[in-house]
Every structure is written in C-alpha cells, then in structure tokens.
Design a protein around this motif. Structure first.
Motif, PDB file in Angstrom:
ATOM      1  N   LEU A  22       6.985  14.424  -9.556  1.00  0.00           N
ATOM      2  CA  LEU A  22       6.107  15.174 -10.462  1.00  0.00           C
ATOM      3  C   LEU A  22       4.656  15.075 -10.011  1.00  0.00           C
ATOM      4  N   ALA A  23       4.233  13.866  -9.583  1.00  0.00           N
ATOM      5  CA  ALA A  23       2.852  13.682  -9.123  1.00  0.00           C
ATOM      6  C   ALA A  23       2.563  14.565  -7.909  1.00  0.00           C
ATOM      7  N   TYR A  24       3.521  14.667  -7.006  1.00  0.00           N
ATOM      8  CA  TYR A  24       3.331  15.538  -5.828  1.00  0.00           C
ATOM      9  C   TYR A  24       3.244  17.006  -6.239  1.00  0.00           C
ATOM     10  N   LEU A  25       4.133  17.442  -7.137  1.00  0.00           N
ATOM     11  CA  LEU A  25       4.121  18.841  -7.575  1.00  0.00           C
ATOM     12  C   LEU A  25       2.806  19.206  -8.265  1.00  0.00           C
ATOM     13  N   VAL A  30      -0.165  15.224   0.460  1.00  0.00           N
ATOM     14  CA  VAL A  30       0.816  14.739   1.428  1.00  0.00           C
ATOM     15  C   VAL A  30       1.038  13.246   1.259  1.00  0.00           C
ATOM     16  N   ALA A  31       0.013  12.536   0.819  1.00  0.00           N
ATOM     17  CA  ALA A  31       0.164  11.100   0.599  1.00  0.00           C
ATOM     18  C   ALA A  31       1.113  10.842  -0.573  1.00  0.00           C
ATOM     19  N   LEU A  32       0.972  11.628  -1.641  1.00  0.00           N
ATOM     20  CA  LEU A  32       1.878  11.482  -2.776  1.00  0.00           C
ATOM     21  C   LEU A  32       3.292  11.955  -2.424  1.00  0.00           C
ATOM     22  N   LEU A 158      -3.018   5.858  -3.833  1.00  0.00           N
ATOM     23  CA  LEU A 158      -3.938   6.064  -4.949  1.00  0.00           C
ATOM     24  C   LEU A 158      -5.392   5.859  -4.529  1.00  0.00           C
ATOM     25  N   VAL A 159      -5.631   4.817  -3.737  1.00  0.00           N
ATOM     26  CA  VAL A 159      -7.000   4.562  -3.261  1.00  0.00           C
ATOM     27  C   VAL A 159      -7.473   5.696  -2.361  1.00  0.00           C
ATOM     28  N   GLY A 160      -6.604   6.078  -1.418  1.00  0.00           N
ATOM     29  CA  GLY A 160      -6.988   7.131  -0.479  1.00  0.00           C
ATOM     30  C   GLY A 160      -7.242   8.464  -1.148  1.00  0.00           C
ATOM     31  N   VAL A 161      -6.327   8.873  -2.025  1.00  0.00           N
ATOM     32  CA  VAL A 161      -6.490  10.164  -2.702  1.00  0.00           C
ATOM     33  C   VAL A 161      -7.675  10.117  -3.659  1.00  0.00           C
ATOM     34  N   GLY A 162      -7.859   8.973  -4.330  1.00  0.00           N
ATOM     35  CA  GLY A 162      -9.007   8.846  -5.224  1.00  0.00           C
ATOM     36  C   GLY A 162     -10.329   8.954  -4.496  1.00  0.00           C
ATOM     37  N   LEU A 163     -10.444   8.300  -3.347  1.00  0.00           N
ATOM     38  CA  LEU A 163     -11.675   8.383  -2.550  1.00  0.00           C
ATOM     39  C   LEU A 163     -11.894   9.802  -2.019  1.00  0.00           C
ATOM     40  N   ALA A 164     -10.792  10.422  -1.580  1.00  0.00           N
ATOM     41  CA  ALA A 164     -10.914  11.798  -1.083  1.00  0.00           C
ATOM     42  C   ALA A 164     -11.412  12.722  -2.187  1.00  0.00           C
ATOM     43  N   TRP A 165     -10.926  12.505  -3.391  1.00  0.00           N
ATOM     44  CA  TRP A 165     -11.339  13.306  -4.550  1.00  0.00           C
ATOM     45  C   TRP A 165     -12.826  13.106  -4.842  1.00  0.00           C
ATOM     46  N   LEU A 166     -13.290  11.857  -4.789  1.00  0.00           N
ATOM     47  CA  LEU A 166     -14.682  11.559  -5.114  1.00  0.00           C
ATOM     48  C   LEU A 166     -15.653  12.062  -4.048  1.00  0.00           C
ATOM     49  N   THR A 167     -15.243  11.974  -2.782  1.00  0.00           N
ATOM     50  CA  THR A 167     -16.160  12.277  -1.670  1.00  0.00           C
ATOM     51  C   THR A 167     -15.962  13.660  -1.068  1.00  0.00           C
ATOM     52  N   GLY A 168     -14.798  14.283  -1.306  1.00  0.00           N
ATOM     53  CA  GLY A 168     -14.500  15.557  -0.655  1.00  0.00           C
ATOM     54  C   GLY A 168     -14.080  15.382   0.792  1.00  0.00           C
ATOM     55  N   PHE A 169     -13.924  14.158   1.216  1.00  0.00           N
ATOM     56  CA  PHE A 169     -13.496  13.856   2.594  1.00  0.00           C
ATOM     57  C   PHE A 169     -11.958  13.827   2.595  1.00  0.00           C
TER      58      PHE A 169
END
Length: 294
Positions: A22-25, A30-32, A158-169
């Motif tokens: 569900l989280a991926y959908l 790709v990480a999820l 979670l850390v990677g996707v969260g950081l990507a979300w915050l930074t746009g990287f």
C-alpha cells in the motif's frame, strides 16, 4: 512454543507485506517497492520456518534415531539465501533510478503506513530472536534476524525518502535503497554460514566447551585419571557431547557406571538439550596428551 512463534511470524509477515505494498502504491517510491519485495521473502521464509519446526519436533524413529532437529537448519539456510536474493532484487530496482531520479507523490500517508509496518516488524523480530535463543531453535532465530533485516531496510528507506522529500534531492531514494541492500546482503551471507555450520556438525562454542570442562571437573574431583577425545556437535535445539573417561584399574564396573550417571545428570542439568555419551576406559588407555582429570 516454537510452532506458535512461527505461526505469529507468518501472520505478521502477511500483514506487513500488505501495508508495504500500500505504501508503494501511494508513493511510487522505488525504495518502498524494494522494501515490499523484501517482505514477500519474509512471507515465504516464515512459511518454511513453520514447516521445518513442525518436522523437527517429530520424535526419533528407526531411520532417524537421533531425532529430526537438523531439519531446522534447512529453513535457516533457505532464509539466508532468500535475504541475499532480496538484496539483489532491491539493487536491481534501485540502480536505474540513480540515472533517472523521479519525484515522488503522496509521501505523507505512504511514509506513515510504512512506519506502522516497520514497528510491527521490529516487535516481531525481537520476539522471534528471544524465543529462538531461549528454545535453541535455529529456524526461529534465523527468522528473527531475517525480519530484523527487513526492519533495517525499512529504516533506511524511511530516512532516505524523508530526506529526499525535504530536500528535493530525489536521487537519495535509490541511493539509500542500495546502501540498505548491501547491509542485508551481509546479514544473509552470515545466516547461510551459520546454518551450513550446523549441517556440517559444527561444534559448540569455545565458551560452551570450557563450561562443560569445568562441570566435568567439579563432578570428578580426583575420582578419575583422565578425560580425553572430548567432542561436541549441535543439531538444532539439541547438542551432543562425547568423551573418554579413564578410571583407575581398581574401580569396579558398578562404580564407573555410577560416576558416569553422575556426570550425565550434572551436564544435562547445567546445559539443557545436551545429550551425553561417555566411553569408560581402563588405566592402560591413559594418553599423555589427554586432559588430566582433577
């Protein structure tokens, strides 16, 4: 007790797989997705652990006089292999995103669902490892560490996707997935090595053998001449010990038998699951390289 823990592992694995899918959908991360792929392996591994634990509990029979406990190692080996496969699948999904990073959507709800799934997995991993160690079950212990690898995967994701979300990287999404894949690859290889050691009749640890020697010395207290050819091996929750006990020529068969019974009771009481075989030998069989009995 071991079978109950294995059933719990299977049911939780199914629930966690559904939550991670569900989280991926919700996000398209790709990480999820790689996290969900690792969880499909958890379901298969939990089912295999349940099967082998049931089989290993069968009592000894004519064709398996020492019991069926080694069956658990097959599950543990398979789980180690499946962890390695999961790491490779994660790498396969993440590598293309390194070249073409993709902005993610719906991250808030998706990360919350993944966090809940990871919390369930974390509690399950701790329970399985504790039960596996308490019951001396390689299958349960391996399943626990396998689930723990899934938790590590999820934390990294979670850390990677969260950081990507915050930074746009957005390249952090596949990059962190690859880092976690490397970590669970090492864990899988370690599980395989430990389980293959059990199938190859690997002996008890140095600390355990030293504890056995001390227990023997406490019982003997100078009543025997020598202990030599001490050997151990492990088979799932059971362990086997055998050694040669050299007694004085003046000792009667009845006295030697009584001494062996005393040794067996002491060792099996101090080391639950240990099966002891003692070969009594006369004074003429004393070996200079043997361990002198106290």
């Amino acid at each position: 007790m071991a079978e109950r823990a294995a059933k719990l592992s299977f049911l939780v694995a199914l629930a966690v797989l559904g939550l991670k899918a569900l989280a991926y959908l919700l996000t398209g991360s790709v990480a999820l997705l790689s996290d969900a792929l690792e969880s499909t392996v958890n379901v298969a591994a939990a089912l295999m652990a349940l099967f082998t634990i049931r089989f290993a509990q069968r009592p000894p029979d004519e064709t398996h006089p020492f019991g069926h406990t080694k069956a658990e190692y097959f599950s543990a080996v398979l789980e180690g292999v499946l962890v390695v496969v999961a790491a490779l699948l994660i790498a396969q999904e993440a590598l293309p995103r390194l070249v073409n990073p993709k902005a993610l959507q719906g991250l808030g709800p998706g990360l919350l669902v993944s966090l809940f799934a990871s919390s369930l997995n974390g509690l399950l991993a701790l329970h399985l490892i504790r039960q596996g160690q308490a019951l001396r079950s390689p299958a349960l212990t391996a399943d626990g560490y396998h689930v723990l690898s899934d938790v590590l995967t999820s934390v990294g994701v979670l850390v990677g996707v969260g950081l990507a979300w915050l930074t746009g990287f957005w390249v952090l999404d596949p990059l962190l997935a690859l880092v976690v894949a490397g970590n669970i690859l090492l864990m899988g290889l370690r599980l395989v090595r430990q389980s293959v050691g059990g199938l190859m009749d690997e002996g008890l640890s140095g600390a355990e053998v030293e504890g056995i020697r001390k227990a023997i010395a406490r019982v003997l207290q100078g009543r025997a001449l020598e202990v030599h050819d001490l050997k151990t091996r492990r088979a799932g929750p059971r362990a086997f010990l055998e050694f040669h006990l050299v007694v004085p020529g003046s000792m009667s068969v009845e006295e030697a038998h009584r001494l062996c019974d005393e040794l067996e009771r002491a060792l099996e009481g101090e080391f639950p699951g240990l099966s002891v075989t003692i070969h009594v030998e006369p004074e003429s069989e004393r070996q200079s390289q043997g361990e002198r009995a106290p």
